[in-house]
Enzyme design. Sequence first.
Site, mmCIF file in Angstrom:
data_model
loop_
_atom_site.group_PDB
_atom_site.id
_atom_site.type_symbol
_atom_site.label_atom_id
_atom_site.label_comp_id
_atom_site.label_asym_id
_atom_site.label_seq_id
_atom_site.Cartn_x
_atom_site.Cartn_y
_atom_site.Cartn_z
ATOM 1 N N SER A 2 0.950 -1.092 0.272
ATOM 2 C CA SER A 2 0.021 -0.038 0.085
ATOM 3 C C SER A 2 0.728 1.218 -0.026
ATOM 4 C CB SER A 2 -1.106 -0.104 1.396
ATOM 5 O OG SER A 2 -2.067 0.954 1.041
ATOM 6 N N HIS A 55 -2.422 -0.955 -3.357
ATOM 7 C CA HIS A 55 -3.534 0.038 -3.110
ATOM 8 C C HIS A 55 -3.312 1.183 -3.901
ATOM 9 C CE1 HIS A 55 -4.447 -2.212 0.886
ATOM 10 N NE2 HIS A 55 -4.960 -2.996 -0.141
ATOM 11 N N MET A 92 -0.320 1.227 5.190
ATOM 12 C CA MET A 92 -1.249 1.623 6.252
ATOM 13 C C MET A 92 -2.358 0.680 6.527
ATOM 14 S SD MET A 92 -3.249 5.096 6.961
ATOM 15 C CE MET A 92 -1.607 6.220 6.388
#
Length: 208
Positions: A23, A49, A141
């Site tokens: 991510s 992501h 995250m």
Amino acid sequence: MPAEPRSRTPTFRDGAIVLIGASTGGVDALLTVLGQFPVSCPPTFVVQHTGGRFVSSLISLLDRSVAAKVTAATDGEEARIGHIYLAPGDQAHLALSQKGKLITALDPGAHYSGHRPSVDVLFRSAVPRGRRVAAALLTGMGRDGAVGLKALSAAGAETIVQDEATSVVYGMPRVAWEMGAARQKLPIDRIGPALLAACAVTTSRVGH
């Protein structure tokens, strides 16, 4: 990028695959990890992501920067050696279909672990492949991928997380490590070689 892995042709176990989730900070991390893969790497599947419009640019960047062929995954495609497949946007999850052959599947289901595509969906779909899997959870995250990585580890897969010192955000790797989902915690420059070693014909697995 390190040139040594491209100068040799490792022999990988039949059916071995690599899974990677990332991510925040993942673009640079992927460039480092995938830049160490040879042109004949095991089929590799990546969930990063990103915003949906950014994925095509990321795929182009990776394809220009690494030895293997980087492409967007399509539904029902038989995966091939030397190919790296990225989830193609935010409209579907990337998964592996369990139909004997290694087939990619795009699932337009609801968000999972707060994301679509979700690392957890990819990781969990590969659990039946057990010890043929090497998986890494990189900087990011939240907690997406931690539960799936733990399920893979329980099935005998080699599981790795990025360490705090080299993570932009030590979130997803931290959750997975604290859950006991990873066998190894490594700096980013050692993750590519560790994934390849886990897929090699002869390899010794290192625990905590």
